[in-house]
Design a protein around this motif. Structure first.
Motif, PDB file in Angstrom:
ATOM      1  N   LEU A 235     -42.236   7.329 -58.915  1.00 60.63           N
ATOM      2  CA  LEU A 235     -43.149   6.289 -58.437  1.00 60.63           C
ATOM      3  C   LEU A 235     -42.381   4.965 -58.459  1.00 60.63           C
ATOM      4  O   LEU A 235     -41.942   4.524 -59.526  1.00 60.63           O
ATOM      5  N   GLY A 236     -42.175   4.359 -57.298  1.00 62.41           N
ATOM      6  CA  GLY A 236     -41.352   3.153 -57.228  1.00 62.41           C
ATOM      7  C   GLY A 236     -42.104   1.904 -57.654  1.00 62.41           C
ATOM      8  O   GLY A 236     -43.283   1.738 -57.360  1.00 62.41           O
ATOM      9  N   ILE A 237     -41.419   1.042 -58.394  1.00 58.19           N
ATOM     10  CA  ILE A 237     -41.972  -0.262 -58.769  1.00 58.19           C
ATOM     11  C   ILE A 237     -40.981  -1.303 -58.251  1.00 58.19           C
ATOM     12  O   ILE A 237     -39.822  -1.315 -58.665  1.00 58.19           O
TER      13      ILE A 237
ATOM     14  N   MET B 281     -48.855  -6.958 -50.106  1.00 57.64           N
ATOM     15  CA  MET B 281     -48.133  -5.702 -50.308  1.00 57.64           C
ATOM     16  C   MET B 281     -48.104  -5.374 -51.803  1.00 57.64           C
ATOM     17  O   MET B 281     -47.805  -6.236 -52.626  1.00 57.64           O
ATOM     18  N   SER B 282     -48.426  -4.120 -52.139  1.00 54.61           N
ATOM     19  CA  SER B 282     -48.396  -3.712 -53.546  1.00 54.61           C
ATOM     20  C   SER B 282     -46.957  -3.616 -54.032  1.00 54.61           C
ATOM     21  O   SER B 282     -46.049  -3.287 -53.263  1.00 54.61           O
ATOM     22  N   ILE B 283     -46.754  -3.854 -55.322  1.00 56.72           N
ATOM     23  CA  ILE B 283     -45.398  -3.671 -55.878  1.00 56.72           C
ATOM     24  C   ILE B 283     -45.103  -2.193 -56.128  1.00 56.72           C
ATOM     25  O   ILE B 283     -43.977  -1.818 -56.395  1.00 56.72           O
ATOM     26  N   VAL B 284     -46.160  -1.354 -56.060  1.00 54.36           N
ATOM     27  CA  VAL B 284     -46.000   0.081 -56.326  1.00 54.36           C
ATOM     28  C   VAL B 284     -45.842   0.818 -54.999  1.00 54.36           C
ATOM     29  O   VAL B 284     -46.590   0.557 -54.063  1.00 54.36           O
ATOM     30  N   TYR B 285     -44.879   1.715 -54.900  1.00 47.87           N
ATOM     31  CA  TYR B 285     -44.704   2.498 -53.673  1.00 47.87           C
ATOM     32  C   TYR B 285     -44.342   3.928 -54.041  1.00 47.87           C
ATOM     33  O   TYR B 285     -43.987   4.244 -55.165  1.00 47.87           O
TER      34      TYR B 285
ATOM     35  N   LYS C 271     -46.129   3.406 -45.021  1.00 45.71           N
ATOM     36  CA  LYS C 271     -45.520   2.200 -44.448  1.00 45.71           C
ATOM     37  C   LYS C 271     -44.863   1.352 -45.545  1.00 45.71           C
ATOM     38  O   LYS C 271     -43.710   0.936 -45.438  1.00 45.71           O
ATOM     39  N   GLU C 272     -45.613   1.131 -46.633  1.00 47.34           N
ATOM     40  CA  GLU C 272     -45.062   0.316 -47.729  1.00 47.34           C
ATOM     41  C   GLU C 272     -43.874   1.014 -48.373  1.00 47.34           C
ATOM     42  O   GLU C 272     -42.913   0.376 -48.791  1.00 47.34           O
ATOM     43  N   THR C 273     -43.928   2.334 -48.443  1.00 45.63           N
ATOM     44  CA  THR C 273     -42.827   3.087 -49.050  1.00 45.63           C
ATOM     45  C   THR C 273     -41.572   2.968 -48.197  1.00 45.63           C
ATOM     46  O   THR C 273     -40.467   2.748 -48.709  1.00 45.63           O
TER      47      THR C 273
END
Ligand code: SF4
Length: 254
Positions: free
Chosen positions: A17-19, A1-5, A245-247
């Motif tokens: 932009l979420g970190i 999973m990326s740390i960026v969402y 989904k990740e967001t």
């Protein structure tokens, strides 16, 4: 999973932009707020540690280099100042993404000198205060025992003296603290924030939001503060997240 969402539409920060420097499976936090939209805290923590390596931070940021947003915002599945590499990650975000940086914090680790120093690297710090005293603090935020209300208020005051960026206070109003708006406004006045953000939980959670009329009455108590914004008045930009989904894992109902 990326740390960026995200990016997500933020009523306080525009296109945000979420970190997520925690990126844990469940919520990792020093609080277990009764209104938290992420559910119960499954990883209670008050000590800092590294959750994600700086090489992963760099790789995930490189994947979104050039993205357009108003802010890169450290938030996610818990309290971002628990990440011991927050300062280095803020520097990396600025150098790779060239975006202004915001940190949303529950203020619990601000008594630590290293946390305050790292937060000074951000352009905006949004610090949470939901109570006027220790008793309501324990009832609403359900902090882990080490955190005390008085220490947190003293730390935010200290930070205000050290920080040249924009300091916003975010205050969540619910039934439990609705009648304490005047006391909370007096506390805010002592902290000299650049902005006060009056919120009520509009996303699904265990607590009902207050009405627009209640929030307007609360806002009037803050008339001595310069800039006061409320969740009902704010507008939100239209944005499309890179990965829905990740967001949604970090921000339900984005
Ligand atoms: S501080 Fe934020 S993430 Fe932690 S429990 Fe409270 S609302 Fe949830």
């Amino acid at each position: 999973m990326s740390i960026v969402y995200g990016p997500v539409p933020s009523w306080r920060l525009g296109r945000s932009l979420g970190i997520d420097l925690l990126s844990t499976k469940g919520k990792t936090c020093s609080f277990d707020c009764i209104y938290c939209q992420l559910g119960r805290t499954v990883n209670p923590l008050t000590e800092r540690k590294q959750f994600v390596s700086l090489s992963q931070v760099t790789a995930d940021l490189e994947r979104v280099r050039g993205i357009s947003a108003d802010y890169a915002t450290f938030s996610g599945v818990g309290e971002p100042t628990l990440a011991s590499n927050l300062g280095e990650a803020i520097r990396l975000v600025k150098s790779v993404l060239k975006l202004a940086v915001a940190v949303l914090t529950n203020s619990s680790l601000m008594p630590r000198e290293d946390v305050r120093r790292e937060l000074t690297l951000a352009d905006v710090v949004v610090a949470k205060i939901d109570a006027p005293n220790e008793e309501l603090f324990r009832q609403i935020n359900r902090p882990y025992p080490q955190c005390t209300f008085g220490e947190i208020i003293r730390a935010i005051k200290l930070f205000r003296g050290e920080y040249q960026g924009k300091l916003a206070l975010q205050m969540m109003f619910i039934k439990a603290n609705r009648s304490y708006a005047s006391e909370m406004a007096r506390i805010a006045e002592q902290l000299s924030p650049d902005e006060v953000q009056i919120n009520t939980p509009l996303r699904s959670c265990a607590v009902q939001p207050l009405t627009p009329k209640d929030i307007s009455a609360i806002q009037r108590e803050f008339s001595k503060l310069g800039r006061v914004v409320t969740v009902y008045e704010a507008s939100r930009p239209q944005v499309v997240p890179l990965d829905l989904k990740e967001t949604l894992q970090r921000r339900p109902e984005s």
